[in-house]
Design an enzyme around this catalytic site. Sequence first.
Site, PDB file in Angstrom:
ATOM      1  N   GLN B 122       0.848  -1.188   0.000  1.00  5.37           N
ATOM      2  CA  GLN B 122       0.000   0.000   0.000  1.00  5.37           C
ATOM      3  C   GLN B 122       0.882   1.235   0.000  1.00  5.37           C
ATOM      4  O   GLN B 122       1.532   1.528   0.998  1.00  5.37           O
ATOM      5  CB  GLN B 122      -0.882  -0.036   1.258  1.00  5.37           C
ATOM      6  CG  GLN B 122      -1.730   1.198   1.454  1.00  5.37           C
ATOM      7  CD  GLN B 122      -2.147   1.357   2.915  1.00  5.37           C
ATOM      8  OE1 GLN B 122      -1.588   0.719   3.808  1.00  5.37           O
ATOM      9  NE2 GLN B 122      -3.114   2.207   3.158  1.00  5.37           N
ATOM     10  N   GLU B 240      -9.810  -1.382   6.446  1.00 11.92           N
ATOM     11  CA  GLU B 240      -8.708  -1.656   7.360  1.00 11.92           C
ATOM     12  C   GLU B 240      -9.095  -1.306   8.794  1.00 11.92           C
ATOM     13  O   GLU B 240      -8.762  -2.012   9.723  1.00 11.92           O
ATOM     14  CB  GLU B 240      -7.468  -0.854   6.955  1.00 11.92           C
ATOM     15  CG  GLU B 240      -6.234  -1.295   7.722  1.00 11.92           C
ATOM     16  CD  GLU B 240      -4.996  -0.539   7.299  1.00 11.92           C
ATOM     17  OE1 GLU B 240      -3.949  -1.187   7.212  1.00 11.92           O
ATOM     18  OE2 GLU B 240      -5.085   0.670   7.049  1.00 11.92           O
TER      19      GLU B 240
HETATM   20  C1  LIG Z   1       3.544  -0.511  11.604  1.00 18.38           C
HETATM   21  C2  LIG Z   1       3.172   0.486  10.546  1.00 18.38           C
HETATM   22  C3  LIG Z   1       2.858   0.038   9.283  1.00 18.38           C
HETATM   23  C4  LIG Z   1       2.526   0.971   8.281  1.00 18.38           C
HETATM   24  N1  LIG Z   1       2.250   0.505   7.024  1.00 18.38           N
HETATM   25  C5  LIG Z   1       1.966   1.390   6.037  1.00 18.38           C
HETATM   26  C6  LIG Z   1       1.752   0.967   4.683  1.00 18.38           C
HETATM   27  O1  LIG Z   1       1.833  -0.232   4.407  1.00 18.38           O
HETATM   28  N2  LIG Z   1       1.474   1.863   3.751  1.00 18.38           N
HETATM   29  C7  LIG Z   1       1.363   3.211   4.044  1.00 18.38           C
HETATM   30  O2  LIG Z   1       1.063   3.974   3.147  1.00 18.38           O
HETATM   31  N3  LIG Z   1       1.587   3.668   5.294  1.00 18.38           N
HETATM   32  C8  LIG Z   1       1.885   2.803   6.288  1.00 18.38           C
HETATM   33  N4  LIG Z   1       2.137   3.254   7.572  1.00 18.38           N
HETATM   34  C9  LIG Z   1       2.143   4.693   7.807  1.00 18.38           C
HETATM   35  C10 LIG Z   1       0.944   5.192   8.611  1.00 18.38           C
HETATM   36  O3  LIG Z   1      -0.214   5.189   7.823  1.00 18.38           O
HETATM   37  C11 LIG Z   1       1.294   6.582   9.127  1.00 18.38           C
HETATM   38  O4  LIG Z   1       2.373   6.437  10.011  1.00 18.38           O
HETATM   39  C12 LIG Z   1       0.128   7.243   9.837  1.00 18.38           C
HETATM   40  O5  LIG Z   1      -0.880   7.587   8.931  1.00 18.38           O
HETATM   41  C13 LIG Z   1       0.562   8.472  10.629  1.00 18.38           C
HETATM   42  O6  LIG Z   1       1.273   9.366   9.852  1.00 18.38           O
HETATM   43  P1  LIG Z   1       2.697   9.932  10.335  1.00 18.38           P
HETATM   44  O7  LIG Z   1       3.526   8.761  10.687  1.00 18.38           O
HETATM   45  O8  LIG Z   1       3.191  10.852   9.320  1.00 18.38           O
HETATM   46  O9  LIG Z   1       2.380  10.708  11.652  1.00 18.38           O
HETATM   47  P2  LIG Z   1       1.915  12.219  11.753  1.00 18.38           P
HETATM   48  O10 LIG Z   1       0.763  12.431  10.854  1.00 18.38           O
HETATM   49  O11 LIG Z   1       3.078  13.117  11.638  1.00 18.38           O
HETATM   50  O12 LIG Z   1       1.386  12.226  13.233  1.00 18.38           O
HETATM   51  C14 LIG Z   1       2.243  12.342  14.369  1.00 18.38           C
HETATM   52  C15 LIG Z   1       1.379  12.543  15.587  1.00 18.38           C
HETATM   53  O13 LIG Z   1       0.610  13.719  15.441  1.00 18.38           O
HETATM   54  C16 LIG Z   1      -0.752  13.468  15.594  1.00 18.38           C
HETATM   55  N5  LIG Z   1      -1.543  14.276  14.670  1.00 18.38           N
HETATM   56  C17 LIG Z   1      -1.373  14.435  13.341  1.00 18.38           C
HETATM   57  N6  LIG Z   1      -2.325  15.212  12.823  1.00 18.38           N
HETATM   58  C18 LIG Z   1      -3.141  15.548  13.842  1.00 18.38           C
HETATM   59  C19 LIG Z   1      -4.335  16.316  13.952  1.00 18.38           C
HETATM   60  N7  LIG Z   1      -4.924  16.885  12.894  1.00 18.38           N
HETATM   61  N8  LIG Z   1      -4.908  16.433  15.156  1.00 18.38           N
HETATM   62  C20 LIG Z   1      -4.327  15.841  16.251  1.00 18.38           C
HETATM   63  N9  LIG Z   1      -3.225  15.122  16.209  1.00 18.38           N
HETATM   64  C21 LIG Z   1      -2.633  14.964  15.017  1.00 18.38           C
HETATM   65  C22 LIG Z   1      -0.922  11.984  15.310  1.00 18.38           C
HETATM   66  O14 LIG Z   1      -2.025  11.420  15.995  1.00 18.38           O
HETATM   67  C23 LIG Z   1       0.380  11.412  15.800  1.00 18.38           C
HETATM   68  O15 LIG Z   1       0.274  11.118  17.152  1.00 18.38           O
HETATM   69  C24 LIG Z   1       2.479   2.350   8.568  1.00 18.38           C
HETATM   70  C25 LIG Z   1       2.768   2.777   9.872  1.00 18.38           C
HETATM   71  C26 LIG Z   1       3.141   1.865  10.849  1.00 18.38           C
HETATM   72  C27 LIG Z   1       3.461   2.362  12.213  1.00 18.38           C
END
Ligand SMILES: Cc1cc2nc3c(=O)[nH]c(=O)nc-3n(C[C@H](O)[C@H](O)[C@H](O)COP(=O)(O)OP(=O)(O)OC[C@H]3O[C@@H](n4cnc5c(N)ncnc54)[C@H](O)[C@@H]3O)c2cc1C
Lengths: 356, 392
Positions: B122, B240
Amino acid sequence: MKFLLSDDQIQLQDAVARFAADTCAAGARRSAFEGETGFDAAFWDGLMALGAGAVSLPLEHGGLGLELLDLALIVEAIGYEAGPGPFLGHVLAGHALSRWGSPTQQAEWIPKLASGATIATVALVEAGSETSHYRWITDLDPASLNGQKAQSPNAELAELLIVGLRDGGLALVAKGAEVGVETCDDIDRTRRLSNVTFKNAAAELLPGGRVDDLLDAARVLVAADAFGGARRCLDMSTAYAKEREQFGRAIGSFQAVKHQLANLAVSVEPARGLYWYAAHAYDRGLEDRAKMASLAKAHLADVFMQAARVMIEVHGGLGYTWEHDAHIWFRRAMFDFAWLGTPQVHRARSAQLSGW
Amino acid sequence: MELEYGPEYELFRSEVRQFLVENWTKPVADGAIVEAASFRRQATAKGYLYRGVPQRYGGSEQPADPLKARVIREEFTRARAPREIEGPGVSMLVPTLLAVGEDWQKDRFVAKTLAGEYAWCQGYSEPHAGSDLAALRTRGEIVDGTWRISGQKVWTTLAHRAQFMFALVRTEPDAPKHLGISYLLIDMNQPGVTVRPLRQMSGGREFNEVFLDDARTPADWIVGARGAGWQVSRTTLRHERDLVGGAGATEDAFRKLVELARDARCDGRPALESEDVRQALARIEGYVLAQRFTSYRQMSLELAGQDAGLSGLLNKLNGTEIGHSMANLAQELIGSYGLLTPAPKGERGPEKWIGQIMGSLGVAIAGGASNIQRNIIAERGLGLPREGGAQS
Ligand SMILES: Cc1cc2nc3c(=O)[nH]c(=O)nc-3n(C[C@H](O)[C@H](O)[C@H](O)COP(=O)(O)OP(=O)(O)OC[C@H]3O[C@@H](n4cnc5c(N)ncnc54)[C@H](O)[C@@H]3O)c2cc1C
């Protein structure tokens, strides 16, 4: 599998909910809360007119022949409105009579309880022990009752008491001179508690009565009340967050408030099935019924308490006033938390019943 | 209120059991090697797997019946028989293709994905676009009848084993944020795609960075219209979310936690005898059972054709929170040796719990981080005012 209410159950609950909302909006909750005895005649009479007092009583004596689950649904609806008065003790006494009363006892009392003409209650626990009757002193010998009970709901208003005995049985007492009632200045002014003293009081045994089962039924009803109350706290907080403005916008648009309420929703809404199942397990005599009564009571009491705290905080200074009704639910949450044992007591019991 | 499955389903259960004995349990017990792939084919032919997928695409095309699905899951788990292939191909791409894909796309991809011949990853998240996924920058444009794609994806689970990626790509740079994205299918085996493993905090190597440097894909490997990718991707995310909330998995984990408390020692006695531990377990059990009964209720509502409303939105956060509290207790129970020196590997012991303690955080982040779940619950579930910009 159908883990849902029947249409009849939904209708019954809705009817009580609508009635309670209207009557409480018209002042029943507040007047009972501020009054001497916690009683509001309009609320009581209306509930009885709806048949709420007859729900779990046997058909042949004018009852509806339904189960603890049905009662619990009504209690949830009343809890949602913080409906005042002796309903909880009354239906528990009626439940005990229906389940264990002799034909003569039933014929004498159940019709009066079904109509609400006679108010009844239960006097179960004694100071210091909420789960084990072995530590109680109240005893029947052979037709005269002696002892002292704590925290009997609305005993002041009741003419009939169902009393827990130290051997685990239950006795029936028509209130007379040998029954002393001392009403406490209690926290939840919508459900008043009394200490009750029996000095050679005339009493009869409920044949085969089991105070442990009655206590479990009571815990399930408290859990249902707590769910209703918690749901109300969530709804009131959400509504207020949409309407109250600060910094030029609704406080519900601030993420901190949103997240507080979202967390509350996650703790409240999924817990509905916990009391449904606990009631169902009791009705069917399932093996896990005692454990589930304790676990549901412990869990929902905590959830309600937490919901009430969040609600007051979200309402700000307004929520901290006597005039605002928020603290009526807060006080009911304290009642549900503590009556018949705190969450800690019930988690300990549940752990033991799990074989841990 | 009826918690039994009823005679029709008990009959169905015995059919499933019989099938499993004949085709899985007995052959395996007799030392025969049963290939998962051929077993899955047989199970599909009987209507036990891929029930929502039409037969012409390799599914068993059964009428929706959550109770049967539950019976199948229970019996297959009990027999330890292979179930549907796991991963984003089956759980996310296939439902999306079935909902909005072209017929040729279904013909080309669905059956092979179900059979495990095609593995997918994905490709959504990017370094600058996680929760704010619609801010993604990977660019795609058609040149000479072929998509040319450049950008970077990150945290891409199993990209190193996937033949294909389903990706969100900005194809309409002038359109508003959410309307400029397309849902493209990309072959991973090509010079323009570089996969660099990214090690997880747990030490595992399951996710990756994926660099797209002028990667190519045919013009018609797009699902839905140009610029409709955001909408298209919503089907999959919802899917999901349901999976992660699974009450059954939480109950299994809780049972193991009680076993851990039985085995673990506290002042020389089983930790399970400690009043603190009993309180903590019983507190968690309240949440675990609440989750079980809310899932029964949601399933019953679905059977009755009614909407689960607010409670459906709570599942992921609810499961995540329970996972956090189990991690906290497990950490207490496995004690300093288990935590600090969790080897030896392979034994039933602390290292499994290290996996849960860390993995519960992965669950909290992946598939919509907890704060985003809270936004969704507050805005869609409780109707609180939407925050400008932050999409829920
Ligand atoms: C084990 C694992 C597997 C994954 N597998 C995939 C995959 O196969 N394909 C894929 O595309 N992605 C994958 N991901 C990525 C995952 O979808 C993202 O990590 C997730 O959407 C969060 O984005 P970020 O890591 O950029 O965190 P950020 O968006 O930077 O968030 C960091 C923190 O800020 C908070 N935050 C962000 N925006 C807001 C808001 N508007 N209000 C309040 N709080 C907020 C969040 O809750 C979080 O605590 C995976 C992640 C993990 C951990």
